[in-house]
Design a protein around this motif. Structure first.
Motif, PDB file in Angstrom:
ATOM      1  N   ARG A  43       0.857  -1.195   0.000  1.00  5.67           N
ATOM      2  CA  ARG A  43       0.000   0.000   0.000  1.00  5.67           C
ATOM      3  C   ARG A  43       0.894   1.247   0.000  1.00  5.67           C
ATOM      4  O   ARG A  43       1.950   1.273   0.654  1.00  5.67           O
ATOM      5  N   ARG A  44       0.461   2.242  -0.710  1.00 18.12           N
ATOM      6  CA  ARG A  44       1.209   3.490  -0.784  1.00 18.12           C
ATOM      7  C   ARG A  44       1.407   4.118   0.591  1.00 18.12           C
ATOM      8  O   ARG A  44       2.402   4.809   0.823  1.00 18.12           O
ATOM      9  N   GLN A  45       0.469   3.884   1.480  1.00 14.22           N
ATOM     10  CA  GLN A  45       0.578   4.475   2.817  1.00 14.22           C
ATOM     11  C   GLN A  45       1.825   3.987   3.552  1.00 14.22           C
ATOM     12  O   GLN A  45       2.334   4.675   4.450  1.00 14.22           O
ATOM     13  N   GLN A  46       2.335   2.824   3.162  1.00 12.06           N
ATOM     14  CA  GLN A  46       3.500   2.283   3.849  1.00 12.06           C
ATOM     15  C   GLN A  46       4.764   3.108   3.582  1.00 12.06           C
ATOM     16  O   GLN A  46       5.730   3.021   4.339  1.00 12.06           O
ATOM     17  N   VAL A  47       4.753   3.893   2.526  1.00  9.12           N
ATOM     18  CA  VAL A  47       5.950   4.677   2.191  1.00  9.12           C
ATOM     19  C   VAL A  47       5.628   6.161   2.058  1.00  9.12           C
ATOM     20  O   VAL A  47       6.426   6.913   1.498  1.00  9.12           O
ATOM     21  N   GLU A  48       4.499   6.579   2.605  1.00 11.08           N
ATOM     22  CA  GLU A  48       4.150   7.995   2.471  1.00 11.08           C
ATOM     23  C   GLU A  48       5.086   8.887   3.291  1.00 11.08           C
ATOM     24  O   GLU A  48       5.150  10.096   3.074  1.00 11.08           O
ATOM     25  N   HIS A  49       5.846   8.296   4.224  1.00  6.79           N
ATOM     26  CA  HIS A  49       6.793   9.090   5.013  1.00  6.79           C
ATOM     27  C   HIS A  49       8.051   9.446   4.231  1.00  6.79           C
ATOM     28  O   HIS A  49       8.864  10.252   4.684  1.00  6.79           O
ATOM     29  N   LEU A  50       8.222   8.881   3.045  1.00  7.36           N
ATOM     30  CA  LEU A  50       9.409   9.123   2.225  1.00  7.36           C
ATOM     31  C   LEU A  50       9.074  10.185   1.190  1.00  7.36           C
ATOM     32  O   LEU A  50       8.257   9.967   0.303  1.00  7.36           O
ATOM     33  N   LYS A  51       9.704  11.338   1.309  1.00  2.74           N
ATOM     34  CA  LYS A  51       9.250  12.503   0.547  1.00  2.74           C
ATOM     35  C   LYS A  51      10.104  12.837  -0.672  1.00  2.74           C
ATOM     36  O   LYS A  51       9.627  13.502  -1.575  1.00  2.74           O
ATOM     37  N   GLN A  52      11.364  12.420  -0.725  1.00  4.20           N
ATOM     38  CA  GLN A  52      12.238  12.888  -1.790  1.00  4.20           C
ATOM     39  C   GLN A  52      12.717  11.747  -2.676  1.00  4.20           C
ATOM     40  O   GLN A  52      12.743  10.586  -2.274  1.00  4.20           O
ATOM     41  N   ASN A  53      13.083  12.107  -3.930  1.00  4.60           N
ATOM     42  CA  ASN A  53      13.635  11.164  -4.904  1.00  4.60           C
ATOM     43  C   ASN A  53      12.750   9.929  -5.072  1.00  4.60           C
ATOM     44  O   ASN A  53      13.212   8.798  -5.030  1.00  4.60           O
ATOM     45  N   ARG A  54      11.463  10.184  -5.290  1.00  3.06           N
ATOM     46  CA  ARG A  54      10.496   9.091  -5.341  1.00  3.06           C
ATOM     47  C   ARG A  54      10.235   8.575  -6.761  1.00  3.06           C
ATOM     48  O   ARG A  54       9.355   7.735  -6.955  1.00  3.06           O
ATOM     49  N   GLY A  55      10.984   9.055  -7.752  1.00  2.59           N
ATOM     50  CA  GLY A  55      10.687   8.696  -9.131  1.00  2.59           C
ATOM     51  C   GLY A  55      10.615   7.205  -9.385  1.00  2.59           C
ATOM     52  O   GLY A  55       9.602   6.693  -9.894  1.00  2.59           O
ATOM     53  N   GLU A  56      11.668   6.468  -9.025  1.00  2.66           N
ATOM     54  CA  GLU A  56      11.681   5.027  -9.281  1.00  2.66           C
ATOM     55  C   GLU A  56      10.758   4.288  -8.319  1.00  2.66           C
ATOM     56  O   GLU A  56      10.163   3.272  -8.680  1.00  2.66           O
ATOM     57  N   LEU A  57      10.630   4.796  -7.105  1.00  2.00           N
ATOM     58  CA  LEU A  57       9.686   4.198  -6.159  1.00  2.00           C
ATOM     59  C   LEU A  57       8.267   4.279  -6.710  1.00  2.00           C
ATOM     60  O   LEU A  57       7.489   3.316  -6.597  1.00  2.00           O
ATOM     61  N   GLU A  58       7.923   5.392  -7.321  1.00  2.00           N
ATOM     62  CA  GLU A  58       6.577   5.539  -7.887  1.00  2.00           C
ATOM     63  C   GLU A  58       6.344   4.552  -9.018  1.00  2.00           C
ATOM     64  O   GLU A  58       5.228   4.071  -9.219  1.00  2.00           O
ATOM     65  N   ARG A  59       7.377   4.233  -9.775  1.00  2.00           N
ATOM     66  CA  ARG A  59       7.227   3.233 -10.838  1.00  2.00           C
ATOM     67  C   ARG A  59       6.851   1.871 -10.249  1.00  2.00           C
ATOM     68  O   ARG A  59       6.008   1.156 -10.795  1.00  2.00           O
TER      69      ARG A  59
END
Length: 612
Positions: free
Chosen positions: A588-604
């Protein structure tokens, strides 16, 4: 005449005179994403490219030219720096952080500018290192040699996107509704691909694109001729790496690294070269060598801090010839791996440091291609066997291919007793290279971002002994587990988290044979102080001990400190979900919502695992 005006005229005259001292010009023409296999000039199964062939007949054809990386940003950074990316920290695509150039070193066009050259780029850069303002006079879609001062020598780079991977992102309906100029039923399809209508059409369509690119090359050369510059300009044609059908771009095989290279030699300088115009060159050249070659031809000083060497020069220079090329493949968009390869003579040695990361793992941009989708569908339907199915299966830790006999690298000779001497020689040479650099790939990207980004080269030198130790642990995957067990156990008990990390990976390399260390791995999975060590232990226990990883991976994801760390964790999730045995996860996206920067590859990855 006023004295000031007279001085200015003399200055311009002197400047023009120095330009006119017959320094050669340089034009680099780069096509994107095509290996030498797609040009008939290099491979009988390729497409006809008359304009590139015309350049070759008035110049030199390099039959063994290699990109050092099989993907754009890493390959182009290698070109512009003349440095191996794992040494200078520029080896992940796309960059999650940008690093400075090695101390005291500039991107090589800056040295041409210092020597009086006008340097232009049209227009792709895609560098993973910080570019200074002295590299290009202009870098844009309007950049051209035509804007230089009268008589000024130039270095111009022109990139054509016609053959880029995106050119094959067409809808499946095109296969039946948009005929190709090349016959889809007659085109060659590599033996590791399904002989399906989807692949035949994709190959034919790509041959069309190769021929369109060739026409662009011809038009650009015509511009040089119209400007009266062809006889004073070295024209390089090459691809920025291999590709682009599945298992080429992004993968450290010959189809991902072996590029076409033709250099047209201008008439004014032909008598100064020892090579005969129209000949084919056998010695190996790599992207690290291109920059120093141009500097050498231009008469500019070649910096000491680079890894490459000049392969072409004017006069009677004694240039180094090589029969080997080093290559590397690491994170490719959101998909992680660590592969190093050495092509030496007719053999390619491939070291898969994380062999469980099968080649066909999901990579969103790759799977936009109908051919990728078709290949996966056929594998899931159990329609494939032999080399056509290997793309979706774990690989050996090391592989060896005789490329002269097996150009598509489907017959692995690493286990052949007749080739053990070659295997050991190439393994030793590759070890020598990665330890000598040293290779920063032995540290996770998130750790490098936090600890090495300010000066990767200095970090590598400070940790050279540590990296050598990690490499030795990684090599415990090779040979028998019985011989390696005690050393792996020592690594798992080390106070250095990255020795424990590679100790776990060594266990995964041995598979179920490493189950005698299960108790230690369970403890690491539950309580190791380093989150990524826990992840690797969870990964092993899921792959070989049947332990469901879903809950533990979820906790590790929530404990991630950066988006880069989270993306590596999700790589393991995709491996365990899509590969064998196939676990269920609820990411779930909520598990990583605390990570705010350099999310480009994470979003993929989230786009795939938790689509909105």
């Amino acid at each position: 005449m006023p004295r000031l005006l007279l001085s200015l005229l003399l200055l311009v005259a002197c400047s023009t005179s120095s330009f006119a001292a017959e320094k050669p010009n340089f034009l680099w023409i780069m096509s994107e994403d095509n290996s030498s296999h797609f040009l008939k000039w290099f491979d009988p199964t390729g497409a006809s490219t008359p304009n590139i062939e015309a350049l070759a007949k008035e110049g030199l054809t390099y039959d063994n030219a290699f990109s050092n990386a099989p993907v754009c940003s890493v390959a182009r950074t290698t070109l512009i720096t003349s440095c191996y990316s794992p040494r200078i920290g520029t080896f992940h695509h796309r960059k999650s952080f940008i690093v400075p150039m090695p101390e005291g070193l500039k991107m090589f066009p800056a040295y041409l500018r210092e020597a009086g050259y006008y340097t232009t780029n049209n227009s792709k850069e895609d560098y993973n290192a910080q570019k200074s303002k002295d590299v290009w006079d202009e870098s844009s879609r309007k950049a051209s040699w035509r804007n230089r001062q009268p008589g000024q020598p130039f270095f111009h780079v022109q990139t054509y996107t016609t053959t880029h991977e995106s050119s094959l992102h067409f809808p499946a309906a095109d296969i039946d509704n948009k005929p190709t100029e090349n016959d889809a039923e007659a085109v060659f399809v590599a033996p590791y691909h399904p002989q399906s209508k989807e692949f035949k059409y994709t190959y034919a369509r790509y041959h069309d694109r190769i021929q369109q690119m060739d026409q662009q090359v011809g038009k650009l050369v015509d511009q040089l001729r119209e400007d009266g510059l062809l006889d004073s300009t070295f024209v390089f044609y090459f691809a920025d790496h291999g590709g682009v059908l599945p298992r080429s771009k992004g993968y450290a095989y010959d189809t991902g690294l072996h590029v076409p290279l033709v250099i047209r030699v201008p008439e004014k300088f032909r008598e100064q070269l020892p090579q005969t115009t129209g000949s084919r060159i056998e010695p190996f050249v790599s992207f690290v060598d291109f920059g120093p070659t141009v500097l050498n031809l231009a008469g500019a000083k070649v910096p000491d801090q680079i890894d490459g060497h000049a392969f072409l020069g004017l006069g009677e220079q004694q240039l180094v010839e090589s029969d080997e090329s080093f290559g590397y493949a690491d994170r490719f968009d959101e998909k992680y791996d660590m592969v190093r390869t050495l092509r030496k003579g007719k053999y390619r040695y491939i070291r898969n440091y994380q062999p469980f990361n099968f080649d066909g793992m999901m990579n969103n941009y790759r799977y936009k291609m109908v051919a990728y989708q078709n290949w996966k569908e056929w594998f899931d339907a159990q329609k494939l066997d032999g080399p056509q199915s290997q793309f979706f299966q774990a690989r050996p830790a090391e592989m060896l291919f005789d490329v002269s006999e097996d150009p598509y690298e489907i017959n692995d000779l690493a286990g052949d007793p007749m080739h053990q001497e070659v295997l050991e020689e190439l393994r030793g040479r590759l070890d020598e290279i990665v330890v000598g650099m040293p290779d920063l790939g032995f540290y996770p990207e998130s750790y490098l971002a936090e600890n090495a980004a300010a000066n990767p080269v200095a970090f590598g030198q400070q940790h050279k002994a540590d990296i050598a130790a990690l490499q030795q642990i990684a090599n415990l995957q090779l040979g028998s587990f019985a011989d390696a067990q005690s050393d792996i156990a020592k690594a798992l008990a080390s106070s250095d988290p990255w020795q424990r990390y590679w100790g776990v990976i060594a266990c995964s390399g041995h598979g179920a044979e490493a189950l005698p260390l299960k108790g230690t791995l369970v403890k690491l999975a539950e309580s190791d102080p380093e989150n990524l060590v826990r992840v690797r232990a969870i990964e092993y226990l899921a792959l070989y001990a049947g332990q469901d990883p879903a809950e533990a991976m979820g906790k590790a994801l929530e404990n991630a400190k950066t988006a880069t760390e989270a993306n590596l964790i999700l790589n393991s999730v995709v491996l365990l979900r899509d590969g064998s045995p196939g676990y269920s996860f609820s990411i779930r996206r909520q598990q990583v919502e605390h990570l705010k920067q350099n999310r480009g590859e994470l979003e993929r990855r989230l786009e795939y695992l938790d689509p909105k």
